[in-house]
Scaffold this motif. Structure first.
Motif, PDB file in Angstrom:
ATOM      1  N   ILE A   6     -15.996   8.237   0.086  1.00 25.19           N
ATOM      2  CA  ILE A   6     -16.104   7.963  -1.341  1.00 25.19           C
ATOM      3  C   ILE A   6     -15.540   6.568  -1.525  1.00 25.19           C
ATOM      4  O   ILE A   6     -14.363   6.329  -1.244  1.00 25.19           O
ATOM      5  N   ALA A   7     -16.396   5.628  -1.919  1.00 26.95           N
ATOM      6  CA  ALA A   7     -15.986   4.236  -2.080  1.00 26.95           C
ATOM      7  C   ALA A   7     -15.967   3.903  -3.564  1.00 26.95           C
ATOM      8  O   ALA A   7     -16.916   4.213  -4.294  1.00 26.95           O
ATOM      9  N   ILE A   8     -14.890   3.277  -4.004  1.00 28.99           N
ATOM     10  CA  ILE A   8     -14.717   2.984  -5.424  1.00 28.99           C
ATOM     11  C   ILE A   8     -14.719   1.473  -5.629  1.00 28.99           C
ATOM     12  O   ILE A   8     -13.972   0.741  -4.987  1.00 28.99           O
ATOM     13  N   CYS A   9     -15.592   1.021  -6.541  1.00 27.63           N
ATOM     14  CA  CYS A   9     -15.664  -0.402  -6.863  1.00 27.63           C
ATOM     15  C   CYS A   9     -15.272  -0.606  -8.330  1.00 27.63           C
ATOM     16  O   CYS A   9     -15.317   0.316  -9.133  1.00 27.63           O
ATOM     17  N   GLY A  10     -14.903  -1.830  -8.640  1.00 28.94           N
ATOM     18  CA  GLY A  10     -14.519  -2.181 -10.007  1.00 28.94           C
ATOM     19  C   GLY A  10     -13.651  -3.417  -9.991  1.00 28.94           C
ATOM     20  O   GLY A  10     -13.216  -3.886  -8.940  1.00 28.94           O
ATOM     21  N   HIS A  11     -13.403  -3.938 -11.179  1.00 25.13           N
ATOM     22  CA  HIS A  11     -12.571  -5.127 -11.314  1.00 25.13           C
ATOM     23  C   HIS A  11     -11.108  -4.815 -11.019  1.00 25.13           C
ATOM     24  O   HIS A  11     -10.691  -3.648 -11.030  1.00 25.13           O
ATOM     25  N   GLU A  12     -10.354  -5.868 -10.786  1.00 26.77           N
ATOM     26  CA  GLU A  12      -8.906  -5.745 -10.602  1.00 26.77           C
ATOM     27  C   GLU A  12      -8.298  -5.054 -11.831  1.00 26.77           C
ATOM     28  O   GLU A  12      -8.630  -5.383 -12.963  1.00 26.77           O
ATOM     29  N   GLY A  13      -7.450  -4.068 -11.583  1.00 28.73           N
ATOM     30  CA  GLY A  13      -6.766  -3.390 -12.675  1.00 28.73           C
ATOM     31  C   GLY A  13      -7.611  -2.370 -13.417  1.00 28.73           C
ATOM     32  O   GLY A  13      -7.210  -1.883 -14.479  1.00 28.73           O
ATOM     33  N   SER A  14      -8.772  -2.005 -12.873  1.00 33.10           N
ATOM     34  CA  SER A  14      -9.668  -1.098 -13.592  1.00 33.10           C
ATOM     35  C   SER A  14      -9.445   0.369 -13.256  1.00 33.10           C
ATOM     36  O   SER A  14     -10.129   1.225 -13.797  1.00 33.10           O
ATOM     37  N   GLY A  15      -8.513   0.667 -12.357  1.00 31.48           N
ATOM     38  CA  GLY A  15      -8.190   2.058 -12.066  1.00 31.48           C
ATOM     39  C   GLY A  15      -8.760   2.585 -10.755  1.00 31.48           C
ATOM     40  O   GLY A  15      -8.840   3.801 -10.566  1.00 31.48           O
ATOM     41  N   LYS A  16      -9.146   1.700  -9.844  1.00 28.29           N
ATOM     42  CA  LYS A  16      -9.721   2.140  -8.566  1.00 28.29           C
ATOM     43  C   LYS A  16      -8.733   2.994  -7.773  1.00 28.29           C
ATOM     44  O   LYS A  16      -9.076   4.084  -7.303  1.00 28.29           O
ATOM     45  N   SER A  17      -7.515   2.526  -7.635  1.00 29.74           N
ATOM     46  CA  SER A  17      -6.510   3.270  -6.862  1.00 29.74           C
ATOM     47  C   SER A  17      -6.109   4.565  -7.557  1.00 29.74           C
ATOM     48  O   SER A  17      -5.901   5.585  -6.899  1.00 29.74           O
ATOM     49  N   THR A  18      -6.033   4.533  -8.869  1.00 29.29           N
ATOM     50  CA  THR A  18      -5.716   5.748  -9.619  1.00 29.29           C
ATOM     51  C   THR A  18      -6.814   6.790  -9.421  1.00 29.29           C
ATOM     52  O   THR A  18      -6.544   7.954  -9.145  1.00 29.29           O
ATOM     53  N   ALA A  19      -8.066   6.354  -9.535  1.00 26.10           N
ATOM     54  CA  ALA A  19      -9.186   7.280  -9.320  1.00 26.10           C
ATOM     55  C   ALA A  19      -9.152   7.829  -7.899  1.00 26.10           C
ATOM     56  O   ALA A  19      -9.390   9.022  -7.686  1.00 26.10           O
ATOM     57  N   ALA A  20      -8.837   6.983  -6.932  1.00 30.18           N
ATOM     58  CA  ALA A  20      -8.773   7.425  -5.534  1.00 30.18           C
ATOM     59  C   ALA A  20      -7.705   8.506  -5.361  1.00 30.18           C
ATOM     60  O   ALA A  20      -7.936   9.514  -4.679  1.00 30.18           O
ATOM     61  N   ARG A  21      -6.563   8.319  -5.987  1.00 35.18           N
ATOM     62  CA  ARG A  21      -5.492   9.325  -5.895  1.00 35.18           C
ATOM     63  C   ARG A  21      -5.913  10.632  -6.567  1.00 35.18           C
ATOM     64  O   ARG A  21      -5.643  11.716  -6.048  1.00 35.18           O
ATOM     65  N   PHE A  22      -6.555  10.547  -7.724  1.00 31.92           N
ATOM     66  CA  PHE A  22      -7.052  11.754  -8.410  1.00 31.92           C
ATOM     67  C   PHE A  22      -8.013  12.518  -7.512  1.00 31.92           C
ATOM     68  O   PHE A  22      -7.924  13.734  -7.365  1.00 31.92           O
ATOM     69  N   ILE A  23      -8.950  11.794  -6.921  1.00 28.02           N
ATOM     70  CA  ILE A  23      -9.974  12.427  -6.082  1.00 28.02           C
ATOM     71  C   ILE A  23      -9.339  13.035  -4.839  1.00 28.02           C
ATOM     72  O   ILE A  23      -9.650  14.173  -4.466  1.00 28.02           O
ATOM     73  N   ALA A  24      -8.434  12.299  -4.196  1.00 29.84           N
ATOM     74  CA  ALA A  24      -7.759  12.819  -2.998  1.00 29.84           C
ATOM     75  C   ALA A  24      -6.977  14.081  -3.321  1.00 29.84           C
ATOM     76  O   ALA A  24      -7.014  15.063  -2.564  1.00 29.84           O
ATOM     77  N   SER A  25      -6.303  14.088  -4.440  1.00 29.00           N
ATOM     78  CA  SER A  25      -5.525  15.254  -4.858  1.00 29.00           C
ATOM     79  C   SER A  25      -6.432  16.453  -5.122  1.00 29.00           C
ATOM     80  O   SER A  25      -6.140  17.574  -4.700  1.00 29.00           O
ATOM     81  N   ALA A  26      -7.555  16.213  -5.816  1.00 28.53           N
ATOM     82  CA  ALA A  26      -8.483  17.306  -6.113  1.00 28.53           C
ATOM     83  C   ALA A  26      -9.090  17.867  -4.830  1.00 28.53           C
ATOM     84  O   ALA A  26      -9.223  19.085  -4.683  1.00 28.53           O
ATOM     85  N   LEU A  27      -9.454  17.006  -3.893  1.00 30.47           N
ATOM     86  CA  LEU A  27     -10.001  17.470  -2.619  1.00 30.47           C
ATOM     87  C   LEU A  27      -8.955  18.255  -1.825  1.00 30.47           C
ATOM     88  O   LEU A  27      -9.274  19.276  -1.216  1.00 30.47           O
TER      89      LEU A  27
END
Length: 168
Positions: A6-27
């Motif tokens: 699962i690869a997440i793209c977006g601008h700096e500060g747009s929540g990429k790392s936060t989304a990654a943590r949410f997804i990892a936690s849910a998985l």
């Protein structure tokens, strides 16, 4: 077994790392093993260890990365990430910093089933960052679907729960 990506793209500060943590936690709650990784980690480690450049100094990191890619090839840092993925035994690798077309091209050409998620745009300040535009153009030309992530955390949490059911 080859992991899913699962690869997440977006601008700096747009929540990429936060989304990654949410997804990892849910998985993880569903019993899957996950690892959040970044294409930029090797760059940050090299700059910190050998040049004493802090990871928050984006300008210095970007200049070093441009020179490294010019000398060693576009995929110098991408190759390190792929080597790390090959060594792991995770069900999912979540890349929290997809930025360049060559990164997505390597993912697209790999044997990893890859989902690309895009975070929201955050400000006009980021409008001059052409990397995301180039990446989005690459996805259009190559018919690669991108899933837009919701803007607020509550919606993101609900989205992630539904998304996890689809990617299992």
């Amino acid at each position: 077994m080859t992991s899913k990506v699962i690869a997440i793209c977006g601008h700096e500060g747009s929540g990429k790392s936060t989304a990654a943590r949410f997804i990892a936690s849910a998985l993880a709650r569903k019993g899957y093993t996950t690892k959040v990784i970044s294409f930029s980690s090797p760059l940050k480690e090299l700059c910190n260890e050998h040049l004493r450049v802090d990871k928050t100094n984006r300008r210095a990191l970007e200049e070093f990365a441009m020179d490294a890619r010019r000398i060693l090839g576009n995929n110098v840092f991408t190759n390190v990430t792929f080597a790390e993925m090959r060594l792991g035994t995770y069900d999912y690798h979540i890349i929290d910093d997809l930025r360049y077309p060559h990164e997505l091209s390597k993912l697209h050409d790999s044997d990893h089933l890859t989902y690309v998620l895009k975070t929201r745009n955050v400000s006009a300040r980021e409008a001059d960052d052409t990397r995301l535009d180039e990446l989005l153009t690459f996805t259009e030309v190559n018919n690669i679907d991108i899933i837009q992530l919701p803007d607020d955390y509550e919606e993101l949490y609900r989205f992630v729960e539904k998304f996890i059911e689809l990617v299992r």
